[in-house]
Design an enzyme around this catalytic site. Sequence first.
Site, PDB file in Angstrom:
ATOM      1  N   ARG A 190       0.833  -1.208   0.000  1.00  0.00           N
ATOM      2  CA  ARG A 190       0.000   0.000   0.000  1.00  0.00           C
ATOM      3  C   ARG A 190       0.869   1.260   0.000  1.00  0.00           C
ATOM      4  NH1 ARG A 190      -3.584   2.632   4.603  1.00  0.00           N
ATOM      5  NH2 ARG A 190      -4.944   3.940   3.339  1.00  0.00           N
TER       6      ARG A 190
ATOM      7  N   HIS B 181       0.816   4.738  -2.537  1.00  0.00           N
ATOM      8  CA  HIS B 181       0.605   6.103  -2.057  1.00  0.00           C
ATOM      9  C   HIS B 181       1.832   6.981  -2.314  1.00  0.00           C
ATOM     10  CE1 HIS B 181      -3.258   5.973   0.373  1.00  0.00           C
ATOM     11  NE2 HIS B 181      -3.146   4.753  -0.141  1.00  0.00           N
TER      12      HIS B 181
ATOM     13  N   VAL C 277       1.605  10.116  -5.888  1.00  0.00           N
ATOM     14  CA  VAL C 277       1.731  11.524  -5.506  1.00  0.00           C
ATOM     15  C   VAL C 277       3.189  11.944  -5.676  1.00  0.00           C
ATOM     16  CG1 VAL C 277       1.315  13.248  -3.714  1.00  0.00           C
ATOM     17  CG2 VAL C 277      -0.128  11.206  -3.824  1.00  0.00           C
TER      18      VAL C 277
ATOM     19  N   GLY D 281       5.153  11.153  -7.915  1.00  0.00           N
ATOM     20  CA  GLY D 281       5.965  10.091  -8.491  1.00  0.00           C
ATOM     21  C   GLY D 281       6.655   9.267  -7.416  1.00  0.00           C
TER      22      GLY D 281
ATOM     23  N   SER E 192       8.375  10.770  -1.296  1.00  0.00           N
ATOM     24  CA  SER E 192       7.816  11.980  -0.684  1.00  0.00           C
ATOM     25  C   SER E 192       6.844  11.642   0.433  1.00  0.00           C
ATOM     26  CB  SER E 192       7.119  12.841  -1.745  1.00  0.00           C
ATOM     27  OG  SER E 192       6.099  12.117  -2.415  1.00  0.00           O
TER      28      SER E 192
ATOM     29  N   GLU F 198       2.675  15.016   3.103  1.00  0.00           N
ATOM     30  CA  GLU F 198       1.715  14.010   2.645  1.00  0.00           C
ATOM     31  C   GLU F 198       1.237  13.119   3.791  1.00  0.00           C
ATOM     32  OE1 GLU F 198       3.286  11.836  -0.719  1.00  0.00           O
ATOM     33  OE2 GLU F 198       4.136  13.659  -1.562  1.00  0.00           O
TER      34      GLU F 198
ATOM     35  N   ASN G  72      -3.651   9.393   4.372  1.00  0.00           N
ATOM     36  CA  ASN G  72      -2.382   8.695   4.594  1.00  0.00           C
ATOM     37  C   ASN G  72      -2.122   8.344   6.054  1.00  0.00           C
ATOM     38  OD1 ASN G  72      -1.543   8.545   1.948  1.00  0.00           O
ATOM     39  ND2 ASN G  72      -0.354  10.443   2.006  1.00  0.00           N
TER      40      ASN G  72
ATOM     41  N   ILE H 186      -6.565   6.973  -5.140  1.00  0.00           N
ATOM     42  CA  ILE H 186      -7.877   6.351  -5.308  1.00  0.00           C
ATOM     43  C   ILE H 186      -8.575   6.261  -3.962  1.00  0.00           C
ATOM     44  CG2 ILE H 186      -9.101   4.262  -6.017  1.00  0.00           C
ATOM     45  CD1 ILE H 186      -7.826   5.737  -8.335  1.00  0.00           C
TER      46      ILE H 186
ATOM     47  N   HIS I 112      -5.079  -5.881  -3.324  1.00  0.00           N
ATOM     48  CA  HIS I 112      -6.003  -6.078  -2.207  1.00  0.00           C
ATOM     49  C   HIS I 112      -6.152  -7.550  -1.828  1.00  0.00           C
ATOM     50  CE1 HIS I 112      -8.175  -1.989  -3.023  1.00  0.00           C
ATOM     51  NE2 HIS I 112      -7.025  -1.843  -2.397  1.00  0.00           N
ATOM     52  N   THR I 113      -5.363  -8.405  -2.445  1.00  0.00           N
ATOM     53  CA  THR I 113      -5.357  -9.810  -2.023  1.00  0.00           C
ATOM     54  C   THR I 113      -4.657  -9.971  -0.680  1.00  0.00           C
ATOM     55  OG1 THR I 113      -4.833 -12.065  -2.746  1.00  0.00           O
ATOM     56  CG2 THR I 113      -3.187 -10.388  -3.205  1.00  0.00           C
TER      57      THR I 113
ATOM     58  N   ASP J  37      -2.215 -13.975  -3.989  1.00  0.00           N
ATOM     59  CA  ASP J  37      -2.721 -14.919  -4.980  1.00  0.00           C
ATOM     60  C   ASP J  37      -3.882 -14.270  -5.734  1.00  0.00           C
ATOM     61  OD1 ASP J  37      -4.838 -14.963  -3.152  1.00  0.00           O
ATOM     62  OD2 ASP J  37      -4.211 -16.855  -2.249  1.00  0.00           O
TER      63      ASP J  37
END
Length: 349
Positions: free
Chosen positions: A87, A91, A95, A97, A101, A110, A116, A184, A214-215, A276
């Site tokens: 994750r 993030h 933001v 690149g 940051s 951030e 965050n 997102i 999200h697995t 998976d």
Amino acid sequence: MTVCVCGLPKKALKSLLMETNSVPFSARPHSYISLALVLLYVVSSPCSASLLFNFYGASCPAAELIVSNTVRSASSSDPTIPGKLVRLVFHDCFVEGCDASVLLQGNGTERRDPGNRSLGGFQVIDSAKRNLEIFCPGTVSCADVVALAARDAVAISGGPQLQIPTGRRDGRVSAAANVRPNIIDTTFTMNEMISIFTAKGLSLEDLVVLSGAHTIGSAHCSAFRDRFQENSKGKLTLIDSSLDKNYANELTQRCPVDASDSVTVVNDPETSLSFDNQYYRNLVAHKGLFQSDSVLLDDNRTRNLVEDLANDQGRFFESWSQSFLKLTSIGVKTGEEGEIRQSCSMTNG
């Protein structure tokens, strides 16, 4: 072997790819397949920055091993670490690149944005950086540590072993105001997600494949509370018809109206610690945790790919390898841009 993403002639890359493809598919380990797919992406994609495979081969030969060992050690003590590291790279890269940051601390950075505040894994990055500074001071960027740590988190969770180029440099700018327009939200519609992915140079297929992150990982109750409403008795009732009712009941038991802010739910209710394709099987069964998950099945533009990935883990791993390379190449700083931080939480001055 050192491969220059932007410098090696395409003819040489294609030759190496043909050599890789001469090995029967069934006999190739995930790492072999991943290298072939990375090379294919390099051959077919325009050059975005001067990243190199084995960038630290001369200046810090043990760099990737140090990061990998740090991630493995932390994950053995805390199995939630891999999800947090994956994750974190999203993030970071979405933001400013992929420039670390998101690691900078201070007022208005951030990390101070509400989106965050639930990020984790920072201590793993800091630990790896401290070790790198002992062996190779002022050499390995925090941006590369973030990308490599996410790569390793996937591998140790059972996902593909992937080679990625390095040479990213650390940014000096980190502003909370830049976060929300670029990440997102779990309540987003398909068109809203497409808009952000397109702005990052990512395709609709990348959107579906990278959602497979999200697995693993977990989320706070507030991340999917929009799918329920509180009734007159103070109970949550389902208002999102795209969610399986039995799964919805499990969620409300875990996250009642008065649930503590610290309560979390695993993203994948079946194999939460394994990288998976179960995530896509969950979507087909209408058990996507977030609204932004469920729309992938509901939308005609992405439904077929979701179903294909649910039925073919090998294809998911192959696609992940390509999409992850694109993700970790977003807006990278190289050459004389940015800096190599001594500490990941602050600029050099």
